[in-house]
Design a protein around this motif. Sequence first.
Motif, short mmCIF file in Angstrom:
data_model
loop_
_atom_site.label_atom_id
_atom_site.label_comp_id
_atom_site.label_asym_id
_atom_site.label_seq_id
_atom_site.Cartn_x
_atom_site.Cartn_y
_atom_site.Cartn_z
N THR A 176 0.64 -1.11 0.20
CA THR A 176 0.14 0.04 -0.03
C THR A 176 1.06 1.00 0.10
OG1 THR A 176 -1.88 -1.30 1.42
CG2 THR A 176 -1.82 0.84 0.67
N SER A 177 2.25 1.26 1.05
CA SER A 177 2.68 2.38 1.16
C SER A 177 4.22 2.40 0.38
CB SER A 177 2.99 2.52 2.21
OG SER A 177 3.51 1.55 3.31
N THR A 178 4.61 1.53 -0.38
CA THR A 178 6.06 1.32 -0.70
C THR A 178 6.65 1.24 -1.89
OG1 THR A 178 7.15 1.02 1.34
CG2 THR A 178 8.38 1.37 0.10
N ILE A 179 5.41 0.05 -2.41
CA ILE A 179 5.39 -0.57 -3.53
C ILE A 179 4.81 0.17 -4.61
CG2 ILE A 179 5.44 -3.03 -5.53
CD1 ILE A 179 7.32 -2.28 -2.74
N ARG A 183 -1.68 -2.64 -6.27
CA ARG A 183 -1.83 -2.15 -5.20
C ARG A 183 -3.36 -2.97 -4.10
NH1 ARG A 183 -8.03 -2.23 -5.98
NH2 ARG A 183 -7.52 -2.35 -8.25
N VAL A 184 -3.39 -3.66 -2.77
CA VAL A 184 -3.60 -5.04 -2.52
C VAL A 184 -5.24 -5.02 -2.79
CG1 VAL A 184 -4.29 -5.88 -0.34
CG2 VAL A 184 -2.19 -4.93 -0.85
N SER A 185 -5.89 -5.63 -3.87
CA SER A 185 -7.05 -6.11 -3.87
C SER A 185 -8.06 -6.55 -2.78
CB SER A 185 -7.12 -6.15 -5.45
OG SER A 185 -6.83 -7.35 -5.41
N ALA A 186 -7.35 -7.87 -2.53
CA ALA A 186 -8.27 -8.64 -1.52
C ALA A 186 -7.02 -9.07 -0.38
CB ALA A 186 -8.41 -10.02 -2.44
#
Length: 335
Positions: A22-25, A29-32
């Motif tokens: 969420t913050s660095t990559i 994004r995280v979807s699940a």
Amino acid sequence: RDFRVGVVGAGMMGADHVKRITSTISGARVSAIVDPDEARLAAALEDAPGAKGYARIEDALDESAVDGVLIATPGFLHEQVLLPCLSAGLPILCEKPLTTDPESSWRVLEAEQATGRQLIQVGFMRRFDPEYRQLRELVANEQAGELLMLRCAHRNPAVPDSYQQESLINDSVVHEFDVVPWLAGSPIVSLEVKHARRNRLTPERLKEPILVLMELENGTLVDLEMNVSIQFGYQVTTEAVFDSGIARIGESHGMQLWHQGRSGVAEHADFTTRFATAYDNQVQTWVDAARQGTIAGPSAWDGYRVAVACQEGVASLLDGKPRTLDIPKTPAFYL
Ligand code: ISE
């Protein structure tokens, strides 16, 4: 559009990866998030705006909610998550170990080969640590001559209640079983585990520290102090002995403080900070490669080889006898 990652398992590592993605990559994004424990799931979802929670990976797959999967469940659950993700043809970053024994790792290899391409990268993050990379380069360019010995130390301040005697090998030494051959450019051919005097601070159920001796195919000798009750902090160091020099990595560094009659540098408390850069590099590299339809790190075959080493390592841990490793030829698929 962003690569949609499903994180399976919202324990310590899973939650850490959710925050990282969420913050660095970038580009993902995280979807699940998948976890049967509702409280853990809810806590992790707070760190991933827009992500949906699931109790089972199959439900996320049915909804086509993810482009790739990061598996961070305990190792004994890996196979049952890996197989449906492979069937769905998704790129996977699987936390170590690939699985907890060679037979189940072999089944995973077969399932991966049936998909026609390499989909699995195993989370041996030390390969992405800047100092490990530097040391590997020094071995390869022979600036200080040939590598003769590696003296490794792997120290944890303490371990959780779920940590058992076999975990010394399956959970901890598993990292050296991957990174040592990668550093030295030569596979492990034999190993032996010895017990030191028992640390009186170790939990009742454990007998450690241990010393793991390994011999590599090219004759390099390796010793590893594996210690999980050292109290003072988390430390992973390696000293490499060459023909005409030595190199050390993993030494404490950062601000030095002179205070109250002492001087020193703060130590890490656990692996999430000690290997933070390695984890960041690992996940970014996986995302970038997955978007191109490839992998760029340790493969499922590496995971299999490590599973064989762990099996023999546990056997030697239990009876103290030396073991040779019997690893089949690398299948063409993994060359
Ligand atoms: C833990 O599971 C890890 O993977 C850490 O890197 C290792 O240092 C620790 O000993 C394990 O328990």
